[in-house]
Design an enzyme around this catalytic site. Sequence first.
Site, mmCIF file in Angstrom:
data_model
loop_
_atom_site.group_PDB
_atom_site.id
_atom_site.type_symbol
_atom_site.label_atom_id
_atom_site.label_comp_id
_atom_site.label_asym_id
_atom_site.label_seq_id
_atom_site.Cartn_x
_atom_site.Cartn_y
_atom_site.Cartn_z
ATOM 1 N N TYR A 121 0.838 -1.186 0.000
ATOM 2 C CA TYR A 121 0.000 0.000 0.000
ATOM 3 C C TYR A 121 0.878 1.243 0.000
ATOM 4 C CZ TYR A 121 -3.699 3.243 1.390
ATOM 5 O OH TYR A 121 -4.591 4.286 1.440
ATOM 6 N N LEU A 122 0.709 2.099 -0.972
ATOM 7 C CA LEU A 122 1.542 3.281 -1.170
ATOM 8 C C LEU A 122 1.617 4.182 0.064
ATOM 9 C CD1 LEU A 122 3.138 5.240 -3.010
ATOM 10 C CD2 LEU A 122 0.931 6.237 -3.620
ATOM 11 N N ASN A 123 0.517 4.399 0.744
ATOM 12 C CA ASN A 123 0.524 5.343 1.865
ATOM 13 C C ASN A 123 1.299 4.845 3.077
ATOM 14 O OD1 ASN A 123 -0.889 7.106 0.342
ATOM 15 N ND2 ASN A 123 -2.813 6.896 1.425
ATOM 16 N N TYR A 124 1.690 3.571 3.085
ATOM 17 C CA TYR A 124 2.565 3.044 4.132
ATOM 18 C C TYR A 124 3.943 2.854 3.525
ATOM 19 C CZ TYR A 124 -1.948 1.838 6.195
ATOM 20 O OH TYR A 124 -3.224 1.885 6.687
#
Length: 184
Positions: A125-128
């Site tokens: 997941y990009l936001n992590y």
Amino acid sequence: MGTSGHETPEVLLNRTRFPPGKYKGKSDYVNKPIPLDALRGLMRFLHDDGIENGQLQFAPYGGIMDNISESETPFPYRSGYIFHIHYIAIWQEEGDETAQRHMNWTRRLYEYMKPYVSKFPRAAYLNYRDLDIGVNNNGYTSYDQASIWGLKYFRNNFRRLVEVKTKVDPHNFFRNEQSIPTLS
């Protein structure tokens, strides 16, 4: 920006996410149920006495998300995924040894989950933002190098995002450690 009016655009690049050495996170996507024995092993990680605050966050998928095609938005993880996992270690104690112990815990947990999560590529997941996957060279990197994390975050949408980035930000001004590169 400031009151003098003389700031350069580079001020936009000076930002931080979490306090250094206080947080480590990784993520996975799951497309088939995890066996009960594997879940028991997962629970053993959460009872590790050497970790101040180890967490797992599960986000269910399915429902209407299954009706949105992978290519409709940059975010590809829709149909075929039953949930998302975020592995997190958070600590307050200072010191390199403490930080390393917590980061290693997260990395061991991530390795343990390898047989039970998405493959080819193992999704993230990009936001992590997981810098263990790789980082670019001082903000500039090749398409091949950036594909290491780009395909994990965006799957088949990565190439299309690189083409858009090349058109709208040809000098790669907007960048971070794992940003989408330009083709130039």
